[in-house]
Design an enzyme around this catalytic site. Structure first.
Site, PDB file in Angstrom:
ATOM      1  N   GLU A  67       2.066  -9.393  43.381  1.00  0.00           N
ATOM      2  CA  GLU A  67       3.365  -9.657  42.470  1.00  0.00           C
ATOM      3  C   GLU A  67       3.789  -8.473  42.001  1.00  0.00           C
ATOM      4  OE1 GLU A  67       2.861 -12.333  38.710  1.00  0.00           O
ATOM      5  OE2 GLU A  67       2.835 -10.299  38.190  1.00  0.00           O
TER       6      GLU A  67
ATOM      7  N   ASP B 170       3.922 -15.611  45.393  1.00  0.00           N
ATOM      8  CA  ASP B 170       5.110 -14.933  44.756  1.00  0.00           C
ATOM      9  C   ASP B 170       5.341 -13.587  45.328  1.00  0.00           C
ATOM     10  OD1 ASP B 170       2.747 -14.169  43.274  1.00  0.00           O
ATOM     11  OD2 ASP B 170       3.461 -14.586  41.373  1.00  0.00           O
TER      12      ASP B 170
END
Length: 424
Positions: A107, A168
């Protein structure tokens, strides 16, 4: 091996000797590093140029645009000094995450790539840093699909915990590569466009549920695995899906985008009609999707608006202002109307945890929760005073070098609110 996403806990910071030192020191290039001896190309859309307007009716903070832009640049410099590193040599640049389970997480690398590409023009080293981040990503492939990024690395930049992916991070890595292609073209050290398309195709293969068209939690969640019918609301990045369709010509990304927008709308209507809040995790995506009941991955609050869903107002609002999409606009306005009323227009009253009915389960404060609501406020013409109050809070809140997560969400929200975000 299943990739266990970290729990966000400000009070449980990771301390790793030597990680804080050496900010932005340039390590010697490894022999295998691609060399681009020509002068770096000027970015096509330098920060502050505002070449791509937002949807009609979008608000912006009061004050001169140049002053607003300078506030973002100042925050970027704080963020860069705190978290951009070359701790592991090899010509790599890494985004440090001291408040995560590991010093480097997927991320964070995605955040770093997106931020660096958007700030080109304000930072003359942006392309050099971006290429170092690309080199780091390519050196850390997922063990399940080498086209994706292994989600966690230790203090030596060695992939750990199964070396599998987190969705993500991969979404932002691909998006960052598309931004870079638009900024600098793809004829330099790295073919950004080709790398982006490969990453997008790997996401489609291993991180999109082919039945529901919703994002999986990572490439470790496969048919028969217990999390296969679960999706994380902070992965519902509709603007990214639009960019992926444009880059690849693959119409399936329209289907993916529509599936997520429909889920956002129905979850708001069915489970948070008075607030618009979404749960960190939604279960039963193959039948009747609903907020998790208790812990399914991270905590007993997986069905609440917690440390994942706190990003939703930013992600939904960003799609609304860049694409003019009515569904995203309406969803963002629901969130904005509720939080403005809940706090009485005082950003300092935003706390770190809400049940979907709007009641609180935590009383802390963190930019990861506060900043995204400024993006949602852009969509409501009646929220100028509220937006200005939020902007003042964001601009005046210094980056804490121990809290990468909140600082990264703060900076990216400020980039959107200032009018400097765009979809490649």
């Amino acid at each position: 091996m299943m990739q266990q996403q970290r729990r966000r806990a400000v009070g449980a910071l990771v301390a790793a000797a030597g990680l804080v030192a050496g900010a932005l020191a340039v390590a010697p290039h490894a022999a295998a590093e691609p060399q681009d001896l020509s002068a770096p190309a000027a970015p096509a859309l330098p920060f502050g140029s505002h070449q791509i307007p937002y949807a009609n009716g979008t608000l912006r903070p009061s004050g001169s645009q140049s002053a607003i832009d300078q506030q973002v640049i100042g925050k970027y410099r704080e963020w860069k000094a705190a978290f951009v590193r070359q701790n592991c040599g090899n010509g790599w640049y890494e985004t440090l995450s001291p408040d995560a389970d590991h010093p480097y997480v997927g991320e964070g690398q995605g955040y770093g790539m997106v931020i660096t590409a958007l700030m080109a023009g304000a930072d003359t080293d942006a392309k050099k840093i971006f290429d170092g981040m690309v080199k780091y990503v390519l050196a850390h492939p997922s063990s399940n699909n080498p086209g994706l990024l292994a989600a966690e690395q230790d203090g030596s930049c060695k992939s750990v915990d199964g070396s599998d992916s987190a969705t993500d991070g991969d979404l932002d890595v691909a998006y960052g590569l598309l931004l870079a292609d638009r900024q600098w073209g793809s004829s330099g050290a790295y073919d950004y466009k080709n790398l982006a398309v490969k990453h997008i195709n790997a996401i489609k293969k291993s991180e999109v549920n082919p039945t529901t068209h919703l994002m999986l939690l990572g490439d470790w969640s496969t048919p028969g695995e217990s999390h296969y019918w679960i999706s994380r609301s902070s992965d519902w990045m509709t603007d990214h899906f639009r960019a992926f369709k444009s880059a690849t010509g693959d119409a399936s990304w329209d289907t993916v985008g529509a599936a997520h927008q429909n889920l956002i709308t129905t979850q708001q209507s069915n489970y948070a009609s008075s607030t618009g809040l979404l749960a960190d995790f939604v279960v039963n995506t193959n039948s009747t999707p609903k907020p998790a009941s208790g812990k399914v991955l991270e905590s007993t609050h997986d069905g609440d608006y917690g440390w994942n869903a706190c990003r939703d107002a930013w992600r939904i609002g960003a799609d609304a202002v860049t694409g003019g999409d009515a569904a995203s606009r309406d969803s963002a306005r629901k969130l904005n109307g509720w939080i403005k009323g809940r706090t009485g227009g005082d950003p300092s009253k935003i706390v770190t945890g809400y049940h979907l009915n709007g009641s609180t389960f935590d009383g802390g404060q963190d930019m990861a929760f506060t900043a995204p609501f400024a993006v949602a406020a852009l969509t409501d013409p009646g929220s100028q005073a509220w937006l200005d109050a939020l902007w003042g809070k964001l601009a005046s809140s210094r980056v804490d070098p121990k809290i990468y997560y909140g600082a990264s969400v703060q900076l990216q929200s400020m980039i959107v609110v200032s009018g400097n975000y765009w979809v490649p």
